[in-house]
Design an enzyme around this catalytic site. Structure first.
Site, mmCIF file in Angstrom:
data_model
loop_
_atom_site.group_PDB
_atom_site.id
_atom_site.type_symbol
_atom_site.label_atom_id
_atom_site.label_comp_id
_atom_site.label_asym_id
_atom_site.label_seq_id
_atom_site.Cartn_x
_atom_site.Cartn_y
_atom_site.Cartn_z
ATOM 1 N N HIS A 179 0.813 -1.219 0.000
ATOM 2 C CA HIS A 179 0.000 0.000 0.000
ATOM 3 C C HIS A 179 0.849 1.273 0.000
ATOM 4 C CE1 HIS A 179 0.467 0.014 4.454
ATOM 5 N NE2 HIS A 179 0.190 1.288 4.379
ATOM 6 N N ASP A 236 7.876 -7.342 8.460
ATOM 7 C CA ASP A 236 6.621 -6.583 8.357
ATOM 8 C C ASP A 236 6.792 -5.278 7.564
ATOM 9 O OD1 ASP A 236 3.864 -6.023 9.107
ATOM 10 O OD2 ASP A 236 4.661 -4.504 10.468
ATOM 11 N N HIS A 241 7.652 -2.347 2.406
ATOM 12 C CA HIS A 241 7.535 -0.887 2.275
ATOM 13 C C HIS A 241 8.895 -0.195 2.102
ATOM 14 C CE1 HIS A 241 3.534 -1.877 3.365
ATOM 15 N NE2 HIS A 241 3.646 -1.754 4.669
HETATM 16 C C1 BG6 Z 1 1.543 -2.413 7.462
HETATM 17 C C2 BG6 Z 1 2.253 -3.071 8.610
HETATM 18 O O1 BG6 Z 1 1.881 -3.017 6.258
HETATM 19 O O2 BG6 Z 1 1.914 -1.032 7.409
HETATM 20 C C3 BG6 Z 1 1.923 -2.374 9.920
HETATM 21 O O3 BG6 Z 1 1.850 -4.440 8.686
HETATM 22 C C4 BG6 Z 1 2.222 -0.892 9.806
HETATM 23 O O4 BG6 Z 1 2.661 -2.942 10.996
HETATM 24 C C5 BG6 Z 1 1.557 -0.303 8.577
HETATM 25 O O5 BG6 Z 1 1.740 -0.260 10.970
HETATM 26 C C6 BG6 Z 1 2.008 1.137 8.345
HETATM 27 O O6 BG6 Z 1 1.237 1.711 7.327
HETATM 28 P P1 BG6 Z 1 0.982 3.296 7.286
HETATM 29 O O7 BG6 Z 1 0.245 3.494 6.020
HETATM 30 O O8 BG6 Z 1 0.202 3.617 8.515
HETATM 31 O O9 BG6 Z 1 2.343 3.929 7.311
#
Ligand code: BG6
Length: 487
Positions: A179, A236, A241
């Site tokens: 995402h 994770d 990311h």
């Molecule tokens: C998720 C992780 O993919 O991304 C979580 O599993 C994390 O642990 C989250 O908190 C963070 O996403 P964002 O969009 O809040 O930075």
């Protein structure tokens, strides 16, 4: 003004329809795009899970979810129109002899109407669900499947998932979501780099000293402790990311924004990541867990207390990574991410080299720096050296040209899932990961996990909410005579 271009009619089936992801992200995202006029009237959104529930119950569940995720109260009469799109089917979709007739009643099956299967369930059942879909003949020419991260827990399991799903759906029908790629500022990375001729001549080892990527969160693991403890910060956050951000920063210019061009360049970066051996792991990585501390003055428990048992899972990781290619030779990439850090901030810092000669003596020159704020306070700051006005000798200050999104764009920031869901419907794969990307990232992460074990890299600690990770992460940069950048 932003203009919403309606997508064509489609049906979406959410496996894990009453789960956390559907509740927090998917249902609110679909609602917002409907409210913005992007989703046509004859679309259907079908939630599937094993819990007994009817359409009415699912609509009430979705209403609460959307209300929770929306700052203003939902308009009830608008909601009444939206909820007509929502349906629910209770079934165990992992069974090869599952009865799909109730679902099929809700779908308009045709060769050109997109049919989206969103797997918001544990990756362990991705393959059984896809096999069951295949057996039911639902892998139609217009069907596509969306896989949430994490895709597996290591290279072997990711490979098995990719092979199992790939036996039912063609690669171009598989949408592996990260995402972060749907965040506005992350997409802006490409625009910044490739729509401004200013940067490209400088975007290499000659002008850049190093790059920092930080994704800090102030919340703890909360009620996800069960999942998180089997994963940790490296699996994770870094495997997906942070490595995706690194790819966008480091990749060569793709030929176009369409199709596979971007994904092909990202894969090259992942394949050029230098493996972290046991020897390098000791000096170039730090792992840590948060201890009890305080957030906004309120005491918060440590990770082990939250978990209620002992654990060797890291909630923070810092890595000095290297990319072995011509452009990035000898340019370190410092990555760090952690839960329960001082505050929530994700940013990328591109630190340029010092001027070759300082004619200003000790007037206070620093080097140029480009800071890309991914979230919150989205924006870009380019730090330049400026003479401070007034008498008292020549003084040089480092000040930013500040391009804050909030000052320039009066739009609601769509959640990343909104854009990505619409891309699935449109059949645009550029912001989704290809099989090789996921596997190359796992290969590097598996090597690092093995190195941690071999080198017995210790588990450090930091105080929840009070520190930006452990002191060892600062020392890792101090050894290179550098510091993590702080605004
Ligand atoms: C998720 C992780 O993919 O991304 C979580 O599993 C994390 O642990 C989250 O908190 C963070 O996403 P964002 O969009 O809040 O930075």
């Amino acid at each position: 003004m932003a203009e919403f271009i309606p997508v064509g009619s489609f049906d979406i089936v959410i496996f894990g329809g009453t789960g956390d992801l559907a509740q927090r992200k998917l249902l609110p995202a679909l609602y917002h795009r409907w409210a913005d006029g992007q989703i046509p009237e004859d679309c259907r959104i079908v939630g599937i899970s094993r819990s007994e529930m009817d359409d009415k119950g699912f609509r009430a569940f979705a209403f609460e979810a959307c209300e929770e995720a929306t700052p203003d109260a939902l308009n009830k009469s608008e909601w009444k129109k939206f909820e007509k799109h929502l349906h629910y089917v209770a079934m165990d979709a992992t069974q090869s002899d599952a009865d799909w007739s109730a679902l099929k009643q809700h779908l308009k099956l045709s060769d050109d109407r997109p049919l989206v299967f969103y797997l918001a369930v544990t990756p362990k059942i991705y393959v059984p669900i896809c096999e069951a879909l295949g057996a039911a003949g639902l892998n139609t020419p217009s069907a596509r499947v969306v896989l949430e991260k994490p895709i597996g827990t290591d290279l072997a399991s990711a490979h098995a998932i990719n092979a199992g799903v790939g036996a039912v759906f063609k690669e171009e029908c598989i949408y592996r979501i990260d995402h972060y790629l749907g965040k506005e500022t992350v997409q802006n990375l490409m625009v910044l780099r490739f729509a401004n001729s200013l940067f490209e001549p400088l975007w290499n080892r000659t002008a850049i000293d190093h790059i920092q990527i930080t994704v800090a969160e102030h919340y703890g693991v909360g009620d996800r402790a069960g999942y998180y403890d089997g994963s940790g910060a490296l699996r994770d956050m870094v495997q997906n990311h942070l490595l995706q951000l690194l790819c966008l920063i480091a990749m060569e210019p793709p030929n176009s924004i369409n199709g596979d061009a971007i994904r092909t360049e990202k894969i090259k970066v992942l394949e050029a990541l230098r493996p972290i051996t046991a020897e390098r792991a000791k000096r170039n990585t730090v792992r840590a867990q948060y201890k009890a501390g305080a957030v906004k003055g309120e005491p918060v428990p440590g990770y082990l207390e939250e978990l209620g048992q002992d654990s060797s899972t890291e909630t923070f990781v810092a890595i000095k990574a290297a990319i072995d290619n011509w452009r990035w030779a000898r340019v370190p990439f410092y990555l760090r991410t952690g839960k329960r850090m001082k505050d929530r901030h994700s940013e990328i810092v591109v630190q340029f080299r010092e001027t070759p000669h300082s004619m200003f003596g000790d007037a206070g020159t620093q080097s140029n720096r480009l800071v890309i704020n991914v979230q919150p306070d989205e924006g870009v700051r380019l730090y330049l050296q400026i003479k401070e006005p007034g008498p008292g000798g020549l003084r040089i200050k480092s000040l930013p040209l500040n391009l804050a999104y909030a000052d320039n764009f009066l739009v609601r920031y769509p959640d990343a899932y909104e854009r990505l869901l619409m891309d699935v419907v449109r059949g645009n794969l550029s912001l989704f990961m290809r099989r090789e990307e996921v596997e190359a990232a796992w290969k590097w992460v598996d090597g690092l996990l093995e190195a941690w074990e071999q080198a017995e890299v210790p588990m450090e600690s930091y105080q929840a909410g009070l520190e930006d990770g452990p002191v060892e992460a600062r020392l890792m940069l101090r050894r290179d005579e550098r510091d993590w950048w702080e605004a």
